[in-house]
Design a protein around this motif. Structure first.
Motif, mmCIF file in Angstrom:
data_model
loop_
_atom_site.group_PDB
_atom_site.id
_atom_site.type_symbol
_atom_site.label_atom_id
_atom_site.label_comp_id
_atom_site.label_asym_id
_atom_site.label_seq_id
_atom_site.Cartn_x
_atom_site.Cartn_y
_atom_site.Cartn_z
ATOM 1 N N ALA A 41 40.034 33.510 32.180
ATOM 2 C CA ALA A 41 39.724 34.520 33.192
ATOM 3 C C ALA A 41 38.796 33.923 34.247
ATOM 4 O O ALA A 41 37.955 33.071 33.950
ATOM 5 C CB ALA A 41 39.060 35.732 32.553
ATOM 6 N N CYS A 42 38.972 34.403 35.469
ATOM 7 C CA CYS A 42 38.086 33.976 36.562
ATOM 8 C C CYS A 42 36.686 34.566 36.338
ATOM 9 O O CYS A 42 35.678 33.973 36.705
ATOM 10 C CB CYS A 42 38.682 34.439 37.890
ATOM 11 S SG CYS A 42 37.953 33.665 39.323
ATOM 12 N N ALA A 43 36.647 35.743 35.699
ATOM 13 C CA ALA A 43 35.364 36.408 35.438
ATOM 14 C C ALA A 43 34.440 35.537 34.589
ATOM 15 O O ALA A 43 33.212 35.623 34.703
ATOM 16 C CB ALA A 43 35.612 37.748 34.745
ATOM 17 N N ASP B 201 38.662 30.124 41.143
ATOM 18 C CA ASP B 201 39.915 30.554 40.530
ATOM 19 C C ASP B 201 40.141 29.856 39.192
ATOM 20 O O ASP B 201 39.459 28.882 38.866
ATOM 21 C CB ASP B 201 41.070 30.243 41.491
ATOM 22 C CG ASP B 201 42.395 30.792 41.001
ATOM 23 O OD1 ASP B 201 42.400 31.763 40.234
ATOM 24 O OD2 ASP B 201 43.440 30.241 41.401
ATOM 25 N N HIS B 202 41.156 30.377 38.453
ATOM 26 C CA HIS B 202 41.539 29.717 37.200
ATOM 27 C C HIS B 202 43.052 29.506 37.126
ATOM 28 O O HIS B 202 43.581 29.270 36.039
ATOM 29 C CB HIS B 202 41.035 30.535 35.997
ATOM 30 C CG HIS B 202 41.701 31.865 35.833
ATOM 31 N ND1 HIS B 202 42.233 32.297 34.648
ATOM 32 C CD2 HIS B 202 41.938 32.862 36.720
ATOM 33 C CE1 HIS B 202 42.751 33.506 34.804
ATOM 34 N NE2 HIS B 202 42.582 33.873 36.054
ATOM 35 N N HIS B 203 43.745 29.636 38.264
ATOM 36 C CA HIS B 203 45.196 29.385 38.293
ATOM 37 C C HIS B 203 45.479 27.979 38.832
ATOM 38 O O HIS B 203 44.732 27.487 39.668
ATOM 39 C CB HIS B 203 45.895 30.414 39.200
ATOM 40 C CG HIS B 203 45.768 31.821 38.717
ATOM 41 N ND1 HIS B 203 44.792 32.671 39.199
ATOM 42 C CD2 HIS B 203 46.470 32.518 37.797
ATOM 43 C CE1 HIS B 203 44.911 33.844 38.592
ATOM 44 N NE2 HIS B 203 45.930 33.785 37.741
ATOM 45 N N PRO B 204 46.599 27.380 38.380
ATOM 46 C CA PRO B 204 46.981 26.095 38.974
ATOM 47 C C PRO B 204 47.373 26.296 40.439
ATOM 48 O O PRO B 204 47.796 27.386 40.807
ATOM 49 C CB PRO B 204 48.203 25.653 38.159
ATOM 50 C CG PRO B 204 48.429 26.682 37.107
ATOM 51 C CD PRO B 204 47.562 27.859 37.368
ATOM 52 N N VAL C 32 38.953 34.865 45.456
ATOM 53 C CA VAL C 32 38.715 34.914 44.010
ATOM 54 C C VAL C 32 40.021 35.158 43.264
ATOM 55 O O VAL C 32 40.902 35.867 43.736
ATOM 56 C CB VAL C 32 37.700 36.022 43.616
ATOM 57 C CG1 VAL C 32 36.301 35.677 44.107
ATOM 58 C CG2 VAL C 32 38.124 37.385 44.118
ATOM 59 N N ASP C 33 40.154 34.549 42.101
ATOM 60 C CA ASP C 33 41.280 34.736 41.184
ATOM 61 C C ASP C 33 42.636 34.318 41.772
ATOM 62 O O ASP C 33 43.678 34.685 41.249
ATOM 63 C CB ASP C 33 41.320 36.196 40.686
ATOM 64 C CG ASP C 33 42.066 36.340 39.368
ATOM 65 O OD1 ASP C 33 42.085 35.368 38.586
ATOM 66 O OD2 ASP C 33 42.642 37.411 39.133
ATOM 67 N N HIS C 34 42.652 33.605 42.862
ATOM 68 C CA HIS C 34 43.854 32.943 43.395
ATOM 69 C C HIS C 34 43.333 31.869 44.336
ATOM 70 O O HIS C 34 42.155 31.909 44.730
ATOM 71 C CB HIS C 34 44.809 33.915 44.083
ATOM 72 C CG HIS C 34 44.320 34.586 45.336
ATOM 73 N ND1 HIS C 34 43.045 35.096 45.470
ATOM 74 C CD2 HIS C 34 44.938 34.839 46.521
ATOM 75 C CE1 HIS C 34 42.923 35.634 46.671
ATOM 76 N NE2 HIS C 34 44.055 35.487 47.331
ATOM 77 N N PRO D 91 41.952 43.752 36.961
ATOM 78 C CA PRO D 91 40.504 43.793 36.681
ATOM 79 C C PRO D 91 39.805 42.445 36.837
ATOM 80 O O PRO D 91 38.628 42.404 37.219
ATOM 81 C CB PRO D 91 40.454 44.279 35.226
ATOM 82 C CG PRO D 91 41.665 45.144 35.086
ATOM 83 C CD PRO D 91 42.729 44.450 35.899
ATOM 84 N N ASP D 92 40.494 41.354 36.561
ATOM 85 C CA ASP D 92 39.849 40.047 36.708
ATOM 86 C C ASP D 92 39.480 39.804 38.177
ATOM 87 O O ASP D 92 38.340 39.443 38.492
ATOM 88 C CB ASP D 92 40.785 38.936 36.193
ATOM 89 C CG ASP D 92 40.058 37.608 35.979
ATOM 90 O OD1 ASP D 92 38.851 37.634 35.673
ATOM 91 O OD2 ASP D 92 40.700 36.555 36.113
ATOM 92 N N ALA D 93 40.440 40.041 39.060
ATOM 93 C CA ALA D 93 40.183 39.842 40.499
ATOM 94 C C ALA D 93 39.098 40.798 40.995
ATOM 95 O O ALA D 93 38.190 40.402 41.739
ATOM 96 C CB ALA D 93 41.471 40.047 41.286
HETATM 97 MN MN LIG Z 1 42.675 36.060 36.561
#
Ligand SMILES: [Mn+2]
Length: 217
Positions: free
Chosen positions: A176-178, A156-159, A135-137, A74-76
């Motif tokens: 969350a990226c959202a 994004d929010h991942h390292p 988004v999200d990656h 859902p975040d992506a």
């Molecule tokens: Mn995410």
């Protein structure tokens, strides 16, 4: 104000001491004016929030691809929807892509209930658009030729080391990226529309539609 006023003052003081050579004087004034305009543009750019810069960027191309990570959650999905909402308010056609599968019940429900239209990809060639937003990656993966994609923007929010050509906003302290996209809407002054007001809303541009706000929450 500010830069312009300062430039005015400089111009005035320079005018009183202009060299006798008319060409030199013209060149000097032109250089000062160019400097003032450059400074003003730079200040305007620096003052812009990330959300505003992102919106300008995705409003540029005629068509835009938004890429989610494999087996999107859902975040992506909500972030992809947010990009589409922003881009289409600026007349940019947007297609949302994902590799892998949407298999988990909650993810399928998310896609169905919010009536989303995603394209499944197995190879990079399926993405027809030149400009891709991740988004999200932050690094494309999970399909043939993924390494050939050089994203226009990454949110994004991942390292990770992935970056966009023109825009990179990776906040690893966000859960969350959202959240990042919610902030973009906030910075741009967009307000959510209540479902009951959808019909009476004159324009849906610059308003967050119920599907998008529901997804982001
Ligand atoms: Mn995410």
């Amino acid at each position: 104000m500010g830069v312009i006023d300062a430039a005015d003052e400089v111009l005035d003081s320079v005018a009183s001491e202009l060299p006798d050579e008319p060409l030199l004087a013209v060149a000097l004034v032109a250089a000062l004016v160019a400097l003032a305009i450059g400074g003003w543009l730079l200040l305007g750019y620096l003052r812009r929030t990330p959300g505003e810069r992102f919106a300008r960027l995705v409003g540029g191309p005629e068509a835009l691809a938004v890429l989610m990570h494999p087996n999107p959650d859902p975040d992506a999905m909500s972030c992809a929807l947010a990009v589409q909402t922003i881009a289409e308010s600026r007349e940019t056609d947007t297609t949302l892509y994902y590799p892998g599968q949407i298999r988990h019940h909650e993810n399928r429900a998310f896609e169905t209930v919010l009536d989303m239209d995603f394209e499944r990809i197995e190879e990079a060639e399926t993405i027809e658009e030149t400009d891709v937003v991740l988004v999200d990656h932050n690094e494309p993966r999970g399909f043939r030729g993924s390494e050939s994609i050089g994203p226009l923007a990454v949110v994004d929010h991942h390292p990770g080391d992935g970056t966009g050509r023109e825009f990179t906003d990776v906040r690893t302290d966000n859960g969350a990226c959202a959240t990042i996209f919610s902030e973009y809407f906030d910075e741009m002054g967009w307000e959510p529309v209540h479902p009951d007001e959808m019909a009476t809303q004159e324009s849906l541009d610059e308003a967050i539609q119920p599907d998008t706000s529901t997804a982001l929450i």
